[in-house]
Design a protein around this motif. Structure first.
Motif: not given
Lengths: 169, 336
Positions: A60, A102, A164, B15, B42-50
């Motif tokens: 990524r 985000m 996202w 999460t 694609k979930e990686e971006a969310l994981r980084e935020v969380l």
């Protein structure tokens, strides 16, 4: 699965994933760079549960870094292995801004979820696993919780506009 | 698990909700299924935020107030239980009422007997009403004196540069920081509360005043959970041998942050070094964690310098205080 097998599979997947975001030959190079980085800096990481998320993270960053370079310079420059500083992702102001945006969108959207989804999301954010969530929410089986979570994720993703992040992998 | 079932695990990836077995099932499937792999990526971006505890707290706040007891009561099972309980109480009340009616004649006989002078009750058995009001106020003993004290705070750092007196700044807290006198006072309060909050618990004794007032570094202890995710440790943190900890740090000015760990034989060992930007969060060490396989007291030192600081380890090993524009925090973690 042996580490070599995992790496081979990973390479295949990363190439295909990167190819959907970048040009084909660059995708090949990018996958190779991910594997080199894994080998050089994280050779002690061998377990599937650690290797896959680490590879995803590196891939990524590589893709985002590549895109930013294109945006800044309008040209393609090979991203060297040392370009990626995984321990210090926050150092990039662009990354910080993207995360902040985000988070703002997420904050707006989670409040629009239904009651059950909000409860489920809260428990997940509090660090509960699915087994604990099953007990807390009084679900009959863990599969019920998986289904609830899947629907809630879909709902949240739709509220977020289907992605996202807007425009990033 | 079928493909559909495994796809449902995606929501737990970002999460950190998945168990070890669930993670393995998801990743194995993703290696065989490009569509699932792409979704995971694609979930990686969310994981980084969380991953950021602050972001989690913000989202939890955005979710609104937690469902209260009345809302839980609305669930059918809870209603059924409540109904059953109510029925038991009503039946119990009726039975008690009937049994009292049967016993009443005996009470009347007893009333006919002249009352005898009541034997003096032991003082401890006297009814409360007979006790003078002022005697019922129990004064709690003062908390025991703090025993854990940072050696570095007292011996190594120049007293003039401390944000708070060294002997006031040790205590049990999972969250520490050096934001000046006000924060130091809060730490003192936390420290004084600690013996009452966790009397039996093995605790993290955090000595946090050993630093210059400016620049300052704030940190939060993160504890790895069973899923391998590092989350903020509870304030009355209990750490055990085998626990893995990290520090989430935020510097008030840009520079270079070094995390050292004191080894019995080898002196101060560098655990992690990181260039930091003002106001941004970093996690140290970025890989692995601070842990101990045996019960022991682990001493850490967090030093913020203006630039990469190669001479620091030698100075620390020689017993010198981190001076010359550096800020330092001594952290003691007890693994029980």
């Amino acid at each position: 699965m042996e580490p070599e097998q995992i790496l081979l599979k990973l390479r295949e997947r990363i190439v295909a994933f990167a190819a959907s975001h970048l040009q084909g030959d660059i995708a090949e190079d990018l996958a190779q760079e991910v594997l080199i980085l894994l080998h050089e800096k994280y050779h002690e990481v061998e377990r599937l549960e650690e290797l896959v998320p680490l590879a995803l993270k590196i891939a990524r960053f590589k893709i985002m870094s590549q895109r930013r370079k294109w945006q800044r310079h309008g040209e393609y420059t090979q991203v060297s292995v040392s370009d990626i500083q995984l321990p210090d992702p926050d150092a990039n102001p662009a990354t910080l801004v993207e995360r902040k945006l985000m988070l703002e969108r997420l904050t707006q959207c989670v409040g629009q979820l239904g009651e059950r989804c909000r409860e489920l999301m809260r428990l997940k954010l509090q660090g509960k696993n699915f087994g604990e969530i099953q007990k807390r929410m009084g679900a009959q089986s863990i599969n019920t919780v998986y289904t609830w979570d899947h629907r809630c994720r879909q709902q949240l993703l739709e509220l977020m506009g289907g992605d996202w992040e807007q425009g990033n992998p | 698990m079928s493909r559909e079932e495994i796809q449902k695990l995606l929501g737990g990836y970002a999460t950190g909700t998945l168990s070890e077995a669930e993670r393995r099932a998801l990743f194995e499937a993703a290696l065989e299924d490009q569509e699932l792999f792409d979704a995971l990526a694609k979930e990686e971006a969310l994981r980084e935020v969380l991953e950021d505890p602050t972001a989690r707290r913000q989202l939890i706040a955005a979710l609104g107030p937690e469902r209260g007891w009345w809302n839980r009561m609305r669930r059918p099972l809870a209603l059924a239980l409540a109904g059953g309980l109510a029925a038991v109480l009503i039946v119990g009340g009726l039975v008690l009422r009937n049994s009292r009616q049967v016993a009443r004649p005996e009470a009347m006989v007893a009333d006919a007997i002249a009352p005898q002078p009541r034997a003096a009750l032991p003082r401890a058995m006297e009814p409360l009403a007979a006790t003078p009001r002022q005697n019922r106020a129990v004064r709690l003993p003062p908390p025991p004196a703090l025993q854990e004290r940072s050696e570095l705070a007292t011996a190594k750092l120049p007293a003039g540069s401390l944000a708070a007196p060294a002997d006031q700044a040790s205590g049990a807290a999972a969250i520490g920081g050096l934001a000046g006198a006000a924060e130091s006072k809060k730490q003192v309060a936390d420290a004084r509360r600690a013996p009452l909050m966790a009397p039996r618990a093995a605790k993290a004794a955090v000595s946090a005043a050993a630093a210059t007032a400016i620049p300052a570094v704030e940190y939060t202890l993160l504890l790895r959970n069973s899923d391998g995710v590092y989350l903020p440790a509870a304030e009355s943190g209990v750490f055990h041998a085998g626990d893995s900890l990290r520090l989430q740090v935020r510097a008030r000015q840009s520079g270079y942050l070094n995390l050292f760990r004191r080894e019995r034989q080898a002196g101060w060992n560098l655990v992690a070094g990181q260039s930091v930007e003002q106001g941004q969060s970093y996690v140290l060490p970025p890989a692995g964690g601070v842990q101990s396989d045996t019960p022991e007291r682990v001493e850490l030192l967090l030093v913020l310098s203006g630039s990469a600081d190669n001479a620091l380890k030698a100075e620390l090993d020689a017993g010198a205080a981190p001076a010359g524009g550096r800020a330092a925090i001594s952290i003691a973690i007890e693994f029980r």
